[in-house]
Design a protein around this motif. Structure first.
Motif, PDB file in Angstrom:
ATOM      1  N   UNK A   1      50.697  34.634  34.157  1.00 10.29           N
ATOM      2  CA  UNK A   1      49.499  35.375  34.542  1.00 10.29           C
ATOM      3  C   UNK A   1      49.416  35.646  36.040  1.00 10.29           C
ATOM      4  N   UNK A   2      50.287  35.009  36.790  1.00  9.81           N
ATOM      5  CA  UNK A   2      50.256  35.196  38.242  1.00  9.81           C
ATOM      6  C   UNK A   2      51.458  36.006  38.689  1.00  9.81           C
ATOM      7  N   UNK A   3      51.205  36.991  39.536  1.00  7.97           N
ATOM      8  CA  UNK A   3      52.276  37.817  40.092  1.00  7.97           C
ATOM      9  C   UNK A   3      52.086  37.908  41.599  1.00  7.97           C
ATOM     10  N   UNK A   4      53.163  37.659  42.321  1.00  8.03           N
ATOM     11  CA  UNK A   4      53.139  37.771  43.782  1.00  8.03           C
ATOM     12  C   UNK A   4      54.173  38.783  44.233  1.00  8.03           C
ATOM     13  N   UNK A   5      53.897  39.417  45.357  1.00  9.86           N
ATOM     14  CA  UNK A   5      54.805  40.402  45.929  1.00  9.86           C
ATOM     15  C   UNK A   5      55.205  39.974  47.342  1.00  9.86           C
ATOM     16  N   UNK A   6      56.482  40.213  47.664  1.00 14.31           N
ATOM     17  CA  UNK A   6      57.013  39.882  48.972  1.00 14.31           C
ATOM     18  C   UNK A   6      57.854  41.041  49.500  1.00 14.31           C
ATOM     19  N   UNK A   7      57.865  41.148  50.815  1.00 10.88           N
ATOM     20  CA  UNK A   7      58.754  42.079  51.487  1.00 10.88           C
ATOM     21  C   UNK A   7      59.842  41.256  52.165  1.00 10.88           C
ATOM     22  N   UNK A   8      61.094  41.581  51.892  1.00  5.85           N
ATOM     23  CA  UNK A   8      62.206  40.847  52.492  1.00  5.85           C
ATOM     24  C   UNK A   8      63.016  41.775  53.389  1.00  5.85           C
TER      25      UNK A   8
ATOM     26  N   UNK B   1      52.984  39.599  50.557  1.00  5.11           N
ATOM     27  CA  UNK B   1      52.131  40.789  50.514  1.00  5.11           C
ATOM     28  C   UNK B   1      50.806  40.477  49.831  1.00  5.11           C
ATOM     29  N   UNK B   2      50.862  40.135  48.566  1.00  5.66           N
ATOM     30  CA  UNK B   2      49.657  39.749  47.832  1.00  5.66           C
ATOM     31  C   UNK B   2      50.007  39.016  46.555  1.00  5.66           C
ATOM     32  N   UNK B   3      48.978  38.364  46.012  1.00  3.16           N
ATOM     33  CA  UNK B   3      49.116  37.632  44.764  1.00  3.16           C
ATOM     34  C   UNK B   3      47.985  38.039  43.833  1.00  3.16           C
ATOM     35  N   UNK B   4      48.325  38.250  42.588  1.00  2.79           N
ATOM     36  CA  UNK B   4      47.327  38.576  41.566  1.00  2.79           C
ATOM     37  C   UNK B   4      47.358  37.528  40.474  1.00  2.79           C
ATOM     38  N   UNK B   5      46.179  37.239  39.985  1.00  2.00           N
ATOM     39  CA  UNK B   5      46.049  36.310  38.872  1.00  2.00           C
ATOM     40  C   UNK B   5      44.977  36.849  37.950  1.00  2.00           C
ATOM     41  N   UNK B   6      45.331  37.084  36.707  1.00  2.01           N
ATOM     42  CA  UNK B   6      44.388  37.631  35.726  1.00  2.01           C
ATOM     43  C   UNK B   6      43.643  38.840  36.277  1.00  2.01           C
ATOM     44  N   UNK B   7      44.400  39.765  36.809  1.00  3.80           N
ATOM     45  CA  UNK B   7      43.923  41.068  37.296  1.00  3.80           C
ATOM     46  C   UNK B   7      43.123  40.995  38.589  1.00  3.80           C
ATOM     47  N   UNK B   8      43.003  39.831  39.178  1.00  6.22           N
ATOM     48  CA  UNK B   8      42.240  39.677  40.419  1.00  6.22           C
ATOM     49  C   UNK B   8      43.174  39.316  41.571  1.00  6.22           C
ATOM     50  N   UNK B   9      42.963  39.956  42.702  1.00  9.52           N
ATOM     51  CA  UNK B   9      43.765  39.615  43.871  1.00  9.52           C
ATOM     52  C   UNK B   9      43.262  38.296  44.439  1.00  9.52           C
ATOM     53  N   UNK B  10      44.125  37.307  44.484  1.00  6.46           N
ATOM     54  CA  UNK B  10      43.730  35.979  44.961  1.00  6.46           C
ATOM     55  C   UNK B  10      44.033  35.800  46.448  1.00  6.46           C
ATOM     56  N   UNK B  11      45.148  36.309  46.874  1.00  7.08           N
ATOM     57  CA  UNK B  11      45.556  36.162  48.269  1.00  7.08           C
ATOM     58  C   UNK B  11      46.171  37.459  48.764  1.00  7.08           C
ATOM     59  N   UNK B  12      46.038  37.679  50.046  1.00  5.49           N
ATOM     60  CA  UNK B  12      46.601  38.881  50.642  1.00  5.49           C
ATOM     61  C   UNK B  12      47.236  38.508  51.965  1.00  5.49           C
ATOM     62  N   UNK B  13      48.440  39.022  52.188  1.00  6.43           N
ATOM     63  CA  UNK B  13      49.145  38.764  53.428  1.00  6.43           C
ATOM     64  C   UNK B  13      48.690  39.702  54.527  1.00  6.43           C
ATOM     65  N   UNK B  14      49.339  39.574  55.655  1.00  9.86           N
ATOM     66  CA  UNK B  14      48.945  40.328  56.834  1.00  9.86           C
ATOM     67  C   UNK B  14      49.694  41.660  56.911  1.00  9.86           C
ATOM     68  N   UNK B  15      49.375  42.542  56.011  1.00  8.92           N
ATOM     69  CA  UNK B  15      49.981  43.871  55.973  1.00  8.92           C
ATOM     70  C   UNK B  15      48.883  44.924  56.092  1.00  8.92           C
ATOM     71  N   UNK B  16      49.245  46.101  56.621  1.00 12.06           N
ATOM     72  CA  UNK B  16      48.218  47.139  56.758  1.00 12.06           C
ATOM     73  C   UNK B  16      47.721  47.637  55.403  1.00 12.06           C
ATOM     74  N   UNK B  17      46.611  48.345  55.445  1.00 13.93           N
ATOM     75  CA  UNK B  17      45.989  48.826  54.223  1.00 13.93           C
ATOM     76  C   UNK B  17      46.821  49.834  53.444  1.00 13.93           C
ATOM     77  N   UNK B  18      47.912  50.302  54.045  1.00 13.41           N
ATOM     78  CA  UNK B  18      48.798  51.226  53.327  1.00 13.41           C
ATOM     79  C   UNK B  18      49.467  50.534  52.126  1.00 13.41           C
TER      80      UNK B  18
END
Lengths: 113, 114
Positions: B30-37, B46-63
């Motif tokens: 149920x949890x998906x995270x994204x990374x830039x390498x 970048x960010x983490x989602x859990x059950x359709x909700x964004x739980x955490x967000x990294x320090x990336x621009x709004x783009x």
């Protein structure tokens, strides 16, 4: 701020020998988790070993073990009896529950036959 | 069980364009995270989602934005692409959102911006 530092961009080891990869981290938290991930060339990243900060005993997974020094905020990975398949990029990572992962910049390990 | 899949695997875009990357987690995760390498930078969260909700967000621009669907599949979108966005984008899934859960990584999407 949480940071993870891997000071060795590249390391090499002779097959069957032992190598230690270094990792230090900075945190004000007392309860957290530390990880070592392995990314072989053109292959998916996999978890090598995990350490809970509240556990004093160092984690071990077959030929992989860690030296966790909580006071020094150090978390090194020791690979014993190195094999050709151990050649990969190794990433140290840190996380507290409910928060994001923080990764180091990686150490590229070469295994020399 | 099938592993984490990411599509497309390779992508070439031009500056100013937008791109959408897709990630299908392991069944039941149920949890998906994204990374830039990127070389020299390691993995940047970048960010983490859990059950359709964004739980955490990294320090990336709004783009950089993302979302998760009810079947746990996730997409990330980058608008107004810049040359510096060229990277390997990794997706990772886990059963739960806590640190005790192991993250399983996908093969990544290699984005090249020209």
């Amino acid at each position: 701020a949480q940071t993870v530092t891997q000071s060795q961009p590249e390391m090499s080891v002779q097959e069957a020998e032992t190598v230690t990869l270094s990792c230090t981290y900075d945190t004000s938290e007392s309860d957290y988790y530390l990880f070592w991930y392995k990314q072989p060339p053109s292959r998916q990243m996999i978890l090598v070993i995990r350490q809970e900060a509240y556990k004093q005993q160092n984690a071990t997974e077959n030929r992989f073990s860690v030296n966790f020094q909580k006071a020094a905020k150090s978390f090194s990975l020791k690979i014993s009896d190195s094999q050709l398949g151990d050649a990969a990029m190794y990433f140290c990572a840190y996380r507290i529950t409910g928060n994001q992962f923080y990764f180091g910049t990686g150490t590229s390990l070469t295994v020399i036959p | 069980k099938a592993g984490v899949t990411q599509t497309p695997r390779y992508l070439i875009k031009t500056r100013g364009q937008q791109v959408t990357l897709s990630c299908s987690p392991i069944s039941g995760h149920r949890s998906v995270s994204w990374y830039q390498q990127t070389p020299g930078q390691g993995l940047q969260f970048l960010f983490e989602y859990f059950s359709e909700t964004q739980r955490n967000k990294g320090n990336f621009p709004g783009r950089f934005s993302g979302r998760q669907f009810s079947n746990s599949r996730s997409e990330m979108n980058v608008s107004t692409l810049e040359l510096g966005d060229s990277a390997l984008y990794l997706c990772a899934s886990s059963l739960g959102g806590g640190a005790t859960y192991e993250q399983y990584f996908g093969p990544g999407t290699r984005l090249t911006v020209t």
